[in-house]
Design a protein around this motif. Structure first.
Motif, PDB file in Angstrom:
ATOM      1  N   LYS B 424       0.840  -1.197   0.000  1.00 22.64           N
ATOM      2  CA  LYS B 424       0.000   0.000   0.000  1.00 22.64           C
ATOM      3  C   LYS B 424       0.879   1.252   0.000  1.00 22.64           C
ATOM      4  O   LYS B 424       1.575   1.531   0.987  1.00 22.64           O
ATOM      5  CB  LYS B 424      -0.892  -0.028   1.233  1.00 22.64           C
ATOM      6  N   GLY B 425       0.857   1.990  -1.100  1.00 28.58           N
ATOM      7  CA  GLY B 425       1.742   3.155  -1.266  1.00 28.58           C
ATOM      8  C   GLY B 425       1.593   4.193  -0.178  1.00 28.58           C
ATOM      9  O   GLY B 425       2.583   4.692   0.364  1.00 28.58           O
ATOM     10  N   SER B 426       0.351   4.515   0.180  1.00 27.93           N
ATOM     11  CA  SER B 426       0.149   5.563   1.182  1.00 27.93           C
ATOM     12  C   SER B 426       0.741   5.155   2.525  1.00 27.93           C
ATOM     13  O   SER B 426       1.247   5.979   3.282  1.00 27.93           O
ATOM     14  CB  SER B 426      -1.336   5.884   1.324  1.00 27.93           C
ATOM     15  N   LYS B 427       0.702   3.857   2.810  1.00 26.66           N
ATOM     16  CA  LYS B 427       1.245   3.379   4.087  1.00 26.66           C
ATOM     17  C   LYS B 427       2.783   3.473   4.095  1.00 26.66           C
ATOM     18  O   LYS B 427       3.397   3.768   5.119  1.00 26.66           O
ATOM     19  CB  LYS B 427       0.793   1.937   4.335  1.00 26.66           C
ATOM     20  N   LEU B 429       4.543   5.790   2.510  1.00 22.26           N
ATOM     21  CA  LEU B 429       4.910   7.188   2.700  1.00 22.26           C
ATOM     22  C   LEU B 429       4.616   7.652   4.122  1.00 22.26           C
ATOM     23  O   LEU B 429       5.396   8.390   4.722  1.00 22.26           O
ATOM     24  CB  LEU B 429       4.185   8.068   1.667  1.00 22.26           C
ATOM     25  N   TRP B 430       3.501   7.197   4.663  1.00 15.69           N
ATOM     26  CA  TRP B 430       3.139   7.550   6.038  1.00 15.69           C
ATOM     27  C   TRP B 430       4.217   7.040   7.006  1.00 15.69           C
ATOM     28  O   TRP B 430       4.675   7.755   7.889  1.00 15.69           O
ATOM     29  CB  TRP B 430       1.780   6.915   6.379  1.00 15.69           C
TER      30      TRP B 430
END
Lengths: 275, 479
Positions: B424-427, B429-430
């Motif tokens: 999961k890309g957003s995870k 970066l987060w």
């Protein structure tokens, strides 16, 4: 009719506070004298607690908003220009020099305000690695900065010991000896500029009293010294700092982009490319 | 069923001729040490004596520093383009002699030839190529004119990537116009001394690169020399702190590349097989003698059992043995001292209550070896979860939420590197935003490139090596 004189206090966590020690020291100017807080070890610990919290708030404020808050500071100082000039003259500066100092201060605040949403573009970049990876280096502010201001009576010099680290999102504990009346007056404009509490704490006193407490405090990430210290002060600071690999900068550059570099940690992130 | 027989494939050591005794390289000459003392360097995979190298004393360091001072006079007067060309030439010469260097590295240090040949040497050449091109573009590198070289730089490097650490140190220092006194590690001095031959072949002006060997006492002489303008050190946090303390109150620059205890975070939505592969590479690369090794495996609770099962199976396929065998995955532990340290910490982990898994494999009779090791059922307070082991030992911890993963990952005085595994890309970066680490590998681990800055937060040191940021480690800002 008796004049009302202002009492200056430390500025910690968005509040004006006396030293918990109850101790003060006297600063005599041409027309006025002041009793200023003599910061103690406990005051430093309180300031660090506030700065840690302030760091979280300030570093997570958007660059766009940080820019506006810094710009607001220049508006505040512009509005109070006369009272700054008066105070500098009471320190012995000519009206001309005092006015110039305030003009330069405002100019520098505006410069750093505009940098708040640009420095990441100047200090970070994509790295052209020779495999199929996305690779980017960007920066985090280093955290809680302790800054000892210089000894000249100058708002501009005081600002240059604060603005580079504050602009990139560090929280700053600014400590003044000689120019503490000026610094504590400046705290009022900070208070009126929407900085989150703890992002900038301003204290006064004798640095040698707290030298060991500051340089040994593991939650202060960086110590910046903007003046020459006597009696092996710098050596003592650096020796203490080595116990936690704390960063120490003596008279760091205040020129352009190089002024902010000490306060940045570079983080490089890799990710493969593929289908 | 076919009876598979293992057949080894040994790289010939004959390509490199090792001298019985080496000298220092000072002022462009190979000189006997004034100390008249030597130390042995052995092959950690056989314990056989390879050669003797100088145990340099104060006079030797004096000569080296003086030579670097003289070298600086010459080096700083060359045009940036000339400095650039020397570095290009060195890069080419390394490429040409790369097999010789790779074999010597594996003999002296114990790392598998697969790694010295396919990782260390290509990276060494790449570093010289990369910084060669910066030498005449420093004015474009950072938007400031106030950056100047320090002058004489003392460089002290570790034994885990001997020649690569030399390249990380010397290439940027020379590109920025400094001259150097470099001390390789006590147990792995040979490739640095072979590199001195490259400097000679390249016709580098005398004194620009000086190489002196010795032990910790020699390093300390460099740090405390009055004419040193900057120290660059890679090694343990403990020694780094001592160096920082010795330099207190002196106008000497310092960059430190110290220890680490990297978290490798695997979320439940990761590509599990890829993650297993990455975790294995993260900890067992170079016998785990890597400061940025992913030594703390952080598994999301829901995938713990499945992941550990696959990991143990994959670990079992790792081949431990002769570093010169091209099939070897894990070579020899660098020294007896390091082996003792690893053994001690692993024993402590068992005593604390950690569950131990070690692969079944035959270890050679001589030399220093350690089986690939995995700990499960570990509490964050155990020393195996806190201290840098610097060996093929992986410690597993679990978490439930991303917030908890970040908290555990950052709960260390170190901050060198970290890994994140999720689809999961957003995870990614987060998580990357919240990790206190100088390098974050997402869905990969232990990737390096000369253009990519490397270095730590917190007690993992300060300064960066590699990339545009690496130039700043060798340039002094003056206002």
């Amino acid at each position: 009719m008796i004049d009302i004189k202002k009492t200056y206090k430390n500025y910690v966590d968005g509040k004006y506070v006396r030293s918990e020690s109850g101790k003060t020291y006297t600063k005599e100017l041409k027309n006025e004298f002041y009793e200023l807080p003599l910061t103690s070890k406990k005051d430093i610990r309180d300031a660090v607690t506030s700065s840690k919290d302030g760091y979280k708030k300030w570093s997570s404020t958007t660059p766009y908003l940080r820019m506006q808050i810094l710009y607001r500071l220049s508006e505040m100082i512009e509005g109070n220009k006369e009272s700054y000039v008066e105070l500098l003259m009471d320190h012995g500066l000519t009206k001309q020099k005092a006015t110039k100092d305030i003009d330069e201060s405002i100019q520098n605040i505006v410069w750093f305000a505009g940098l708040a949403d640009k420095w990441e573009q100047l200090a970070g970049n994509l790295n052209p690695v020779s495999e199929e990876y996305f690779n980017i280096s960007h920066q985090n502010p280093i955290g809680v900065v302790f800054s000892l201001s210089g000894s000249n009576i100058s708002l501009n010099e005081l600002l240059m010991s604060i603005l580079p680290s504050l602009t990139v999102g560090c929280s700053v504990i600014s400590y003044s000896e000689e120019n503490s009346v000026l610094a504590l007056k400046f705290a009022e404009d900070i208070n009126n500029s929407d900085f989150p509490s703890g992002s900038l704490n301003i204290l006064s006193g004798k640095f040698e009293n707290i030298l060991n407490d500051v340089s040994k405090h593991v939650e202060i990430n960086l110590v910046a010294i903007h003046k020459d210290l006597n009696n092996g002060g710098l050596k003592a600071i650096e020796q203490n700092a080595s116990e936690s690999v704390k960063r120490v900068f003596s008279k760091p550059s205040i020129e352009g982009l190089s002024s902010i570099l000490p306060y940045l940690e570079t983080k490089t992130v890799w990710h493969p490319k593929g289908t | 069923m076919i009876d598979w027989q293992y057949s080894e494939s040994i790289e010939s050591p004959d390509i490199v001729s090792i001298k019985k005794k080496y000298t220092n390289y000072i002022g462009g000459k190979f000189v006997e040490p004034k100390s008249k003392k030597y130390i042995n360097t052995i092959s950690p995979s056989t314990e056989e004596l390879l050669s003797k190298v100088p145990l340099s004393n104060e006079k030797d360091i004096n000569n080296a520093v003086n030579s670097a001072k003289e070298g600086f006079e010459v080096w700083s007067k060359l045009t940036p383009n000339q400095r650039s060309r020397y570095l290009f030439k060195i890069a080419r010469l390394i490429q040409e002699r790369s097999r010789e260097f790779a074999v010597l590295e594996s003999l002296d240090g114990g790392k598998p030839i697969k790694e010295s040949r396919d990782f260390d040497l290509p990276q060494v050449a790449a570093n010289f190529f990369y910084f060669a091109g910066w030498a005449d573009k420093l004015d474009l590198s950072w938007a400031t004119k106030s950056l100047k070289p320090y002058g004489v730089v003392g460089q002290i490097i570790p034994w885990n990537f001997p020649l690569l650490m030399l390249a990380w140190k010397i290439a940027p220092a020379l590109a920025t116009g400094n001259t150097v006194v470099l001390k390789p590690a006590e147990t792995t001095p040979l490739t640095a001394l072979l590199f001195a031959e490259i400097c000679e072949q390249a016709g580098l002006p005398p004194g620009v690169v000086n190489i002196v060997t010795g032990d910790g006492s020699t390093g300390s002489l460099i740090v405390n020399h009055k004419d040193i303008n900057k120290i660059a050190f890679t090694g343990s946090t403990q020694v780094g702190k001592l160096i920082q303390k010795s330099l207190a109150g002196r106008d000497v620059g310092l960059t430190l590349e110290l220890g680490g205890k990297a978290a490798n975070i695997v979320y439940e939505d990761a590509a599990i097989d890829q993650a297993v592969e990455g975790v294995v590479n993260g900890i067992f690369f170079n016998q785990g003698h890597v400061c940025c090794a992913g030594s703390r495996l952080l598994l999301q609770e829901s995938i713990h059992d499945e992941f550990v099962k696959k990991l143990e199976k994959r670990m079992q396929s790792l081949r431990v043995g002769n570093p010169l065998d091209k099939n070897t995955d894990i070579g020899a532990i660098n020294s007896k001292e390091q082996l003792d340290k690893i053994t001690g910490l692993v024993n402590e982990g068992v005593e604390d209550g950690g569950e131990l898994f070690q692969t079944e494999c035959e270890l050679p009779g001589n030399g220093f070896w350690f089986r690939p090791t995995l700990f499960t059922n570990v509490q964050p307070s155990y020393s195996i979860a806190r201290e840098e082991i610097f060996g093929p030992v992986l410690t597993t911890l679990t978490f439930r939420t991303p917030e908890e993963a970040v908290e555990i990952a950052n709960n260390t005085e170190y901050g060198l590197s970290a890994g994140v595994w999720t689809e999961k890309g957003s995870k990614i970066l987060w998580t990357a935003d919240r990790l206190d680490a100088g390098v974050v590998w997402a869905n990969t681990f232990n990737k390096f490139d000369p253009s990519s800055p490397f270095g730590g937060y917190k007690e993992s040191g300060f300064g960066r090596e590699g990339g545009r940021h690496g130039l700043l480690s060798y340039l002094k800002a003056s206002s």
